[in-house]
Design an enzyme around this catalytic site. Structure first.
Site, PDB file in Angstrom:
ATOM      1  CD  GLU A 187     -49.260  44.611 124.052  1.00  0.00           C
ATOM      2  OE1 GLU A 187     -50.436  44.846 123.699  1.00  0.00           O
ATOM      3  OE2 GLU A 187     -48.613  45.372 124.800  1.00  0.00           O
ATOM      4  CG  ASP A 189     -45.865  44.558 125.807  1.00  0.00           C
ATOM      5  OD1 ASP A 189     -46.166  44.613 124.616  1.00  0.00           O
ATOM      6  OD2 ASP A 189     -46.683  44.705 126.737  1.00  0.00           O
ATOM      7  CD  GLU A 215     -44.328  48.483 128.433  1.00  0.00           C
ATOM      8  OE1 GLU A 215     -45.275  49.163 128.025  1.00  0.00           O
ATOM      9  OE2 GLU A 215     -44.322  47.885 129.535  1.00  0.00           O
ATOM     10  CD  GLN A 251     -43.153  46.637 133.015  1.00  0.00           C
ATOM     11  OE1 GLN A 251     -43.009  46.927 134.189  1.00  0.00           O
ATOM     12  NE2 GLN A 251     -44.172  47.092 132.290  1.00  0.00           N
ATOM     13  CB  THR A 252     -40.377  41.303 129.205  1.00  0.00           C
ATOM     14  OG1 THR A 252     -40.184  40.557 130.414  1.00  0.00           O
ATOM     15  CG2 THR A 252     -39.030  41.664 128.600  1.00  0.00           C
ATOM     16  CG  ASP A 283     -48.810  57.712 134.684  1.00  0.00           C
ATOM     17  OD1 ASP A 283     -47.913  57.504 133.841  1.00  0.00           O
ATOM     18  OD2 ASP A 283     -49.959  57.245 134.574  1.00  0.00           O
ATOM     19  N   GLY A 299     -41.814  53.904 139.918  1.00  0.00           N
ATOM     20  CA  GLY A 299     -43.245  53.871 140.182  1.00  0.00           C
ATOM     21  C   GLY A 299     -43.925  55.218 140.064  1.00  0.00           C
TER      22      GLY A 299
END
Length: 289
Positions: A105, A107, A109, A122-123, A198, A203
């Site tokens: 995968e 990603d 994000e 975010q990768t 969440d 965080g």
């Protein structure tokens, strides 16, 4: 008609008859290469299907996927992210082998934020079932003000994540050092818009504000250029594919400068330096990413 024109006509005619066996890019509309996989009522086609709107509300998020999988190549989309208070939302663009046990995968994000804060991307990379390789970068512009191009380049030499023309992450093929690299499993192209308060923003400290719903993201200029699977078995190993050329086997000098600039000025998290998670530095970090 010359022999060259005849051959070109035959190739084009063959692609029209069996487009599944051609390396093709830039579909005319969303539905040429993609299908809705989650909540079709929350994905709206715009401009005759050349663009789409993704909707997140209290009823549902949504998602779509490519109709086919690909083994190596380049995938890009132009995305305009959720404006204003987007805390608790995640807009994801990724490739996935869709295999349960040994997943590959790649990603992107995009993590929502409170108004006025930077958007974080975010990768993550899963290779042969192993992930947890998160890196986070604060984008240096407002990605909700206009469309920007997000690209995944994947060849036998490395994987590169680009924001516009700026490489923000490189994962080299270090199989010679026994470091896994995804090269056997074809991957589909996916995107989702969903609620993840969440963990997504600070965080999980910042929760989604449903009074700001619906949350809207926009996509256009879908471009997949790679080896479709099913397709010719020789495609993925063909060194003549443009993405395997010498130009794409390593970052050029300008890309390397931009890459260092991002890492020095905009990176806020790198799993390679997180000693609480990895007391021993992961081998791919030592080998060079």
């Amino acid at each position: 008609m010359t022999m060259a024109l005849t051959n070109a006509f035959v190739l084009l005619f063959s692609c029209v008859l069996a487009i599944s066996f051609c390396v093709w890019g830039k579909p005319a509309t969303f539905l040429d290469d993609f299908q809705i996989t989650w909540s079709d009522s929350h994905i709206r086609q715009i401009d005759g299907g050349k663009a789409i709107q993704l909707v997140l509300d209290q009823n549902s998020g949504c998602g779509f996927a490519s109709k086919r999988k690909y083994l190596f190549g380049r995938v890009s989309m132009k995305i305009k992210l959720i404006p204003g208070d987007s805390a608790g939302t995640v807009t994801a663009f990724y490739m996935n082998s869709d295999t349960d046990t040994i997943r590959d995968e790649l990603d992107f994000e995009f993590l929502g934020n409170r108004s006025g804060q930077p958007y974080t991307v975010q990768t993550n990379i899963y290779a042969h079932g192993k992930g947890d390789r998160e890196q986070r970068v604060n984008l240096w512009f407002d990605p909700s003000a206009d469309f920007h191009t997000y690209t995944i380049m994947w060849n036998h030499h490395h994987i590169v994540f680009y924001v516009d023309d700026v490489p923000i992450r490189v994962y080299k093929n270090n199989e010679a050092r026994n470091i896994p690299f995804p090269k056997f499993q074809p991957m589909g192209v996916y995107s989702t818009l969903w609620e993840a308060d969440d963990w997504a923003t600070r965080g999980g400290l910042e929760k989604i504000d449903w009074s700001k719903a619906p949350f809207l993201a926009y996509y256009k200029d879908f471009d997949i250029e790679g080896c479709p699977v099913p397709g010719p078995a020789s495609c993925a190993s063909n060194t003549g594919n443009w993405w395997e050329g010498s130009t794409y086997q390593a970052l050029n000098a300008m890309e390397a400068r931009r890459y260092r600039w991002v890492r020095m000025n905009h990176m806020i998290y790198d799993y390679c330096t997180d000693k609480s998670r990895y007391p021993v530095i992961p081998p791919e970090c030592i080998a060079g990413i």
